[in-house]
Every structure is written in C-alpha cells, then in structure tokens.
Design a protein around this motif. Structure first.
Motif, short mmCIF file in Angstrom:
data_model
loop_
_atom_site.label_atom_id
_atom_site.label_comp_id
_atom_site.label_asym_id
_atom_site.label_seq_id
_atom_site.Cartn_x
_atom_site.Cartn_y
_atom_site.Cartn_z
N ARG A 92 -0.67 -13.61 8.42
CA ARG A 92 -1.64 -14.67 8.62
C ARG A 92 -1.13 -15.90 9.39
O ARG A 92 -0.11 -16.05 9.91
N LYS A 93 -2.24 -16.77 9.45
CA LYS A 93 -1.72 -18.13 10.30
C LYS A 93 -0.76 -18.64 9.64
O LYS A 93 -0.61 -18.98 8.49
N GLY A 94 0.25 -19.13 10.70
CA GLY A 94 1.29 -20.03 10.17
C GLY A 94 2.58 -18.99 9.66
O GLY A 94 3.61 -19.44 9.43
N ASP A 95 2.19 -17.62 9.47
CA ASP A 95 3.57 -16.92 8.98
C ASP A 95 4.49 -16.77 10.38
O ASP A 95 4.03 -16.86 11.46
N VAL A 96 5.67 -16.34 9.84
CA VAL A 96 6.83 -16.18 11.09
C VAL A 96 7.07 -14.73 11.42
O VAL A 96 7.28 -14.18 10.31
N VAL A 97 6.83 -14.38 12.46
CA VAL A 97 7.18 -13.02 12.85
C VAL A 97 8.31 -13.03 13.83
O VAL A 97 8.23 -13.82 15.10
N ALA A 98 9.57 -12.51 13.80
CA ALA A 98 10.75 -12.61 14.57
C ALA A 98 10.45 -11.47 15.50
O ALA A 98 9.92 -10.49 15.20
N VAL A 99 10.89 -11.93 16.84
CA VAL A 99 10.69 -10.79 17.80
C VAL A 99 11.89 -10.59 18.57
O VAL A 99 12.64 -11.76 18.94
N PHE A 100 12.31 -9.39 18.67
CA PHE A 100 13.75 -9.26 19.02
C PHE A 100 13.63 -8.01 20.27
O PHE A 100 13.78 -7.00 19.85
N ILE A 101 13.30 -8.19 21.36
CA ILE A 101 12.94 -7.45 22.27
C ILE A 101 13.54 -7.80 23.78
O ILE A 101 13.26 -8.89 23.88
N GLU A 102 14.18 -6.92 24.53
CA GLU A 102 14.57 -7.39 25.80
C GLU A 102 13.67 -7.79 26.64
O GLU A 102 12.16 -7.31 26.41
N ALA A 141 12.92 -17.74 7.93
CA ALA A 141 12.13 -16.87 6.89
C ALA A 141 11.24 -16.09 7.35
O ALA A 141 9.88 -16.33 6.87
N PRO A 142 11.36 -15.07 8.10
CA PRO A 142 10.27 -14.48 8.83
C PRO A 142 9.51 -13.41 7.80
O PRO A 142 10.25 -12.81 6.94
N ALA A 143 8.27 -13.48 8.00
CA ALA A 143 7.55 -12.44 7.22
C ALA A 143 7.55 -11.09 7.62
O ALA A 143 7.29 -10.14 6.97
N ALA A 144 7.82 -10.98 8.91
CA ALA A 144 8.09 -9.75 9.61
C ALA A 144 9.05 -9.74 10.65
O ALA A 144 9.36 -10.79 11.17
N ILE A 145 9.39 -8.58 11.18
CA ILE A 145 10.17 -8.69 12.64
C ILE A 145 9.94 -7.34 13.52
O ILE A 145 9.54 -6.25 12.54
N ILE A 146 9.81 -7.52 14.76
CA ILE A 146 9.35 -6.50 15.63
C ILE A 146 10.82 -6.31 16.47
O ILE A 146 11.03 -7.38 17.15
N VAL A 147 11.40 -5.12 16.55
CA VAL A 147 12.64 -4.77 16.95
C VAL A 147 12.62 -3.76 18.22
O VAL A 147 12.11 -2.65 17.89
N GLY A 148 13.06 -4.05 19.24
CA GLY A 148 13.21 -3.03 20.54
C GLY A 148 14.12 -2.11 20.21
O GLY A 148 15.25 -2.52 19.76
N SER A 163 15.99 -11.06 3.94
CA SER A 163 14.99 -10.09 3.37
C SER A 163 13.68 -10.18 3.95
O SER A 163 12.81 -10.79 4.20
N ILE A 164 13.46 -8.94 4.55
CA ILE A 164 12.06 -8.56 5.40
C ILE A 164 11.80 -7.34 4.97
O ILE A 164 12.50 -6.29 4.79
N ASP A 165 10.40 -7.28 4.35
CA ASP A 165 9.97 -6.08 3.70
C ASP A 165 9.95 -4.94 4.85
O ASP A 165 9.68 -5.08 5.93
N ALA A 166 10.41 -3.85 4.42
CA ALA A 166 10.70 -2.51 5.18
C ALA A 166 9.07 -1.99 5.86
O ALA A 166 9.15 -1.59 7.16
N ALA A 167 8.01 -2.35 5.00
CA ALA A 167 6.80 -2.11 5.78
C ALA A 167 6.40 -2.87 6.93
O ALA A 167 5.56 -2.94 7.57
N ARG A 168 7.08 -4.09 7.12
CA ARG A 168 6.98 -5.09 8.12
C ARG A 168 7.97 -5.27 8.99
O ARG A 168 8.27 -6.22 9.56
N THR A 169 8.93 -3.97 9.03
CA THR A 169 9.94 -4.09 9.99
C THR A 169 9.52 -3.05 10.90
O THR A 169 9.63 -1.77 10.85
N TRP A 170 9.00 -3.66 12.04
CA TRP A 170 8.27 -2.48 13.23
C TRP A 170 9.17 -2.53 14.26
O TRP A 170 10.29 -2.97 14.41
N PHE A 171 9.21 -1.45 15.10
CA PHE A 171 10.13 -0.79 16.06
C PHE A 171 9.06 -0.56 17.45
O PHE A 171 8.11 0.00 17.09
N VAL A 172 9.80 -0.95 18.34
CA VAL A 172 9.30 -0.53 19.82
C VAL A 172 10.31 0.15 20.78
O VAL A 172 11.26 -0.28 20.96
#
Length: 612
Positions: A92-102, A141-148, A163-172
């Motif tokens: 949702r608006k205001g949630d933090v999504v960590a982005v970890f991609i080169e 305190a990210p709600a999700a993370i996107i990892v390269g 603590s990030i839910d596995a269902a919101r641990t995304w892979f690229v």
C-alpha cells in the motif's frame, strides 16, 4: 585544493553570457513552474512524470543497456504490471519496499513500479554486506524486498536478521527478464513470472501521489558510523528533475543520457535519470563503470549527455589518448566533484562543450547548478544560502557575542548553510533526532533555521560558488561517502587493535580523500600481521572504505579534543618525515598486504607510480 583567485566571475564574463541567458529565459520559467509543485492535491512525482514522458515520446528509447533497448511505452507497461501485482499482494501507499539490484533496467523498472503504487523504495547500496546491510534493512522495516540474482548471497547471509514475509521476498534473475523471467531459487518468488499476466494500464494509485509523499529512502553514511536513511519526497523529485533536466540541460526526446554511476545514489538516480525523464529522453546505463569501454559505449548508444562524478573524469583523462577521444555526439555533462585541475583538460581533450557541475546533498534541501557554463564552479542556487565562519578544529560554525553566526567575505571559504523555509523544506532522515542534529536555529536572526551541509564552499561572485572540501566525520573516495566512525568501529573489532582513528588524506592526482587510520596495537607492533589485517578489513567493509594507509601509534595522544588530533593526523598524513617514531604502512594497488612507507616509496606514490 586549487583556489586560484582567477576563478572569480567578473562583469565582463557575465556580459558575454547575456545572449545565452536571454535564450534560456523561457525554459527557465517553464522549468521553475514544473519544479515548484505547490498544490498538495496535484498528482506529481516519479510515476506521474514517467507517464507524462510516455505520452510525449511513446516509441522513443527509454532504457538501454547492452542489447536491451526498451521504449517509454514498454517500460511504462512493464512497471504497471509490477505495480498492479504489488497492490494485489497488499503493498500500500507508504509501505517500504527494499530494492537490492545492481545497475540494470530491472532496477529502474522496479523503482518506478514501487513509486506508482505510492510505496517507498529503500535503495540499498549494492556493496553493503553483513552488519551494515542488516542495519540498513532494519532501519526502515520493509514490508517487502526485491533482490537481484547477483545479490542473493549477500541478502541470504542476513536474511535471518530481518523480518520480511517469504511471500514478499521477490527475486529478479540476472538476465534480460523483459523477455525471459528465469527461475527463482527456493525461498524466493520470481517477480517477473508472477507479474507477467497483470494489467499493463497505469494504476489509479499513481494519480494519488502528492508532493509531500516520500519516494525513496537514499542511504547516506551516518556520522555515527552506520548508514542513515535520507527521505527523498516526490515534490523534491519534481524540483530535481526539472531543475537539472529542463533548466540546466534543456533535455529533449532526441537526447540520450549515458550513466555509469550507481543508481542507489541520488546523482545517478535523481539527477541523471530524472533529467532524462523530464526531457522524455533515453537513459543508457552500464552495470559498472569501465574507463576503457566508456567512449565506445557513448558512441554505441549515440549519447548526447553524460552523468559523471569527479573520479570518473579523472579515470578517463588517465586513459591513453586516442584519435577517437572527441569523436562522439556528447555536448553536455552533469555531475559533481570535477576538480579545477582536470576541468579544462577534460573539456578540451574530449570536446564536451558544457560541464554542468552541480552541488547537492541527497539529505539536504539545496542544489547548485552550473547553468551558465562557467569553469570551475558548481554554479548558483535559486535557494537562500550563506557561507558562515567556522572553527577549523571542531568544524562547528562560530557565533559572536550576541550569539549569531558571521558570514564570510567574498572569496573566503565558509561553511555552507541552506535556509529552511516553504520554498526549500528539509525532508531530513527517517530518524527525527538525526534530522534535528543538522538543523541550526537563530543563525543570523532570531527564529531563522538553516541546514548545516557540513561542506566548505567559496563565493566567487554573481551568486556562483566553488566547492572546497567536506568537514566532519565523512570523506569521499571513489565517489562514495566513507564514514570514519564506521571504519573505526570495524577496526576495533580486530583482536590485535586497541584504538583506531580514521580520517581521509589527499593523494596527489586523485579525487576525494583516501582512507587512512592511526591504530594502536593491543600488545606490540610485532603482533600485527599486515596481510591478515588487510584481509580482515576487506572482508568487513566495502572496498572503497578499506584504509589505504596505516599509522601505528604506541599510544594515542589525548591532548586537546579528539577533533584537534584528527586535524593534526590529517596534516601529517602518510609522510614518514612528519610522523616521528610512528611507522607508516601503505596498501599498494594489486597487492595483498600493507608495506612500510619509506622516503623512496613516498616519492613513488607522489610521482603517480601507483594507480589509486
């Protein structure tokens, strides 16, 4: 530092610029209108401005890397699919999504998607590992993370500590995922496969993002050691992209920006990409900067504009001259940290007409731009600023008997203070106490507030400034801010070191300051194994933070304040002629240990024999 008086801007120089000033006025007016979004109910920001660029130039190139070439429509629809999926997964608006991609198209598309949702991208520095990475994640305190895929090992090493839910641990996957999504490892969800069938129209949420909503968290090296997360709001995105893209660079759809800077920093992401988006221009990126491939990339992408930091320009000037040096279509470049010594040489050898040097801090509220194309200046600022007298030992601004600060005379260096008001609000950090530390009150009159940049500048006339140096507990090396406290804390974890003081020292013909540390052995000099010590430092800190020089002190003097001692250590640097009985050691490029600095080795270092 070169501070020749001939950099002063005179009336004659200003008069010669009048024709170009007159020509620029219409776009300056347009740019200022675009930059100053005042209505809190007006949609704006990254997602909104990308959608506007897509309407202007739907089939024009938006992102280029290697063989990948995506149009504005393609990138916009790709980001939309991801945005719709994030919303369906409860982001949702205001949630933090960590982005970890080169640096690759997937990084920018992901950030764009997060912005369209109204969520906040936490832009992790891709060279962080272990404690620093865990700290950076837990700080927001990210709600999700996107990892390269290229950073899965680094994330996996700290995954249990966040603590990030596995269902919101995304892979690229590390490939062209626009065409082939690849396969995610266990414990990750493949973002590109999961979003393939999502709707590709603009989500309604991108119309619900306003000037005061945060867009990114950009990490800056904290003076307390660990990184702080600076808040970058959508209103500031509008100010930054319009000021640099429209006003300073006059970007058009036929322009292409080539950027090799890391996109987790504001110069690459906000200045370079923001400028491209404001002109509906192309944005060509490279995974990591390469001096030898630089100009052939520029020609391949048909770039017209470069993003730079001072170090990058020095590496290019150090390359052997070639007949092709000025055979390219680049007319302008934007960035920061180009030293007066290399300025003229770069301009003439590579035939770049306009060096749009800028000064801005990702955690500050002021920006300067060299819009009028003078040499050796960061240009002028539309914000209110002053240069204040400061104490050389503590770095703190000095106050007079009445409690107010003193402005320095023209041509003198002073501490840059930026006025905080409605026109230049301070977004600050995620931690309000950290923000309060950089705000000065009752500066020149009762009730005024200024942001203390911690940087020394010089006023060279007509509102133009020249960058001199950074104060305090950070220094710049390899285009990165290094926190001395962080380096000290890591060295102190070594069993054979009882005290450590880190600081930056100047090495001739390099940009910024190289890392140096004075250390006191726990027992004696004989107990230090220098190759083991180097391996320890390289394992525990990013490459750019590893000290290049060590000074071994039997005992740290505690006379005067700690700062005063740092000033003296900096002055004596790595010259064994000045350091008395303290031996000095250097890590020479390409080696695996520290060796003792002799008069001969010092002369070789000064003579440029080693490539730092």
């Amino acid at each position: 530092m070169s501070h020749t008086t001939n950099d002063t801007i005179t009336w004659g120089m200003m008069l010669r610029k009048l024709p170009s000033i007159a020509k620029a006025i219409p776009r300056v007016v347009k740019g200022m209108k675009a930059a100053n979004v005042k209505d809190p109910t007006q949609p704006c920001g990254l997602g909104w401005s990308f959608e506007q660029a897509t309407l202007r130039n739907p089939e024009g190139p938006a992102l280029l890397q290697g063989a990948v070439k995506l149009s504005y429509s393609q990138v916009n629809q790709w980001a939309n699919r991801i945005a719709h999926h994030l919303i369906a997964q409860g982001i949702r608006k205001g949630d933090v999504v960590a982005v970890f991609i080169e640096n690759r198209p997937e990084l920018l598309v992901t950030i764009l998607a997060v912005a369209k949702v109204g969520a906040i991208s936490a832009l992790l520095n891709t060279s962080q590992t272990r404690d620093t990475l865990a700290h950076s994640l837990n700080l927001v305190a990210p709600a999700a993370i996107i990892v390269g895929e290229e950073l899965v090992p680094a994330f996996s090493a700290v995954r249990e500590r966040v603590s990030i839910d596995a269902a919101r641990t995304w892979f690229v996957a590390d490939r062209d995922t626009y065409n082939q999504p690849g396969i995610a490892p266990d414990g990750f969800i493949n973002l590109m496969s999961a979003t393939a069938d999502s709707p590709s129209d603009n989500p309604a949420s991108s119309q619900q993002v306003f000037l005061d909503d945060p867009c990114f968290y950009i990490y800056t090296s904290g003076t307390t050691g660990l990184p702080k997360a600076g808040v970058f709001k959508h209103g500031r995105w509008m100010r930054s992209s319009a000021s640099f893209g429209l006003i300073a660079l006059d970007m058009r759809p036929e322009d292409i920006v080539y950027c090799t800077l890391p996109l987790y920093h504001a110069t690459g992401l906000c200045v370079c990409w923001g400028s491209a988006i404001s002109g509906a221009s192309g944005f060509a990126i490279r995974r990591k900067f390469s001096a030898s491939q630089f100009w052939s990339d520029v020609r391949n992408y048909r770039a017209t504009t470069l993003g730079y930091v001072g170090e990058l320009c020095r590496y290019l000037v150090d390359q052997p001259p070639s007949a092709d040096d000025s055979r390219h279509g680049v007319t302008k470049m934007i960035g920061n940290g180009l030293r007066p010594g290399a300025w003229r040489e770069f301009k003439t050898r590579f035939g770049v007409n306009h060096i749009c040097e800028l000064y801005a801090a990702s955690d500050g509220n002021i920006g300067f731009t060299n819009m009028l194309n003078f040499d050796n200046t960061v240009g002028f600022s539309l914000m209110s600023w002053e240069l204040a007298a400061y104490d050389h030992d503590s770095g703190a601004p000095t106050r007079d008997a009445k409690g107010f600060m003193r402005k320095v005379a023209k041509g003198e260096q002073g501490l840059l203070l930026a006025k905080i008001d409605d026109k230049a609000p301070l977004d600050g950090y995620t931690d309000p106490q950290k923000t309060e530390k950089v705000v000065l009150h009752d500066v020149f009159e009762k009730g005024d507030r200024y942001f203390n940049t911690g940087d020394l500048l010089r006023n060279i006339g007509f509102g133009h400034a020249q960058f001199v140096d950074r104060l305090g507990d950070t220094y710049r090396w390899k285009g990165e801010n290094v926190s001395t406290t962080e380096v000290e804390n890591i060295l102190l974890q070594h069993p054979n070191i009882s005290e450590a003081v880190a600081y930056g020292v100047e090495v001739r013909n390099t940009n910024g300051r190289a890392g140096m540390a004075a250390i006191t052995p726990a027992e004696s000099l004989a107990t230090l194994d220098f190759s083991e010590l180097l391996a320890f430092a390289r394992e525990h800190m990013p490459a750019y933070a590893v000290p290049l020089f060590l000074r071994v002190k039997v005992k740290m003097e505690t006379t005067g304040t700690f700062k005063y001692q740092k000033t003296r250590l900096k002055d004596e640097a790595f010259d064994p002629g000045k350091t008395g009985d303290d031996p000095i050691y250097a890590w020479l490029p390409g080696t695996e240990t520290y060796v003792q600095v002799t008069e001969q080795l010092l002369a070789d270092i000064h003579g440029g024999k080693y490539r730092y």
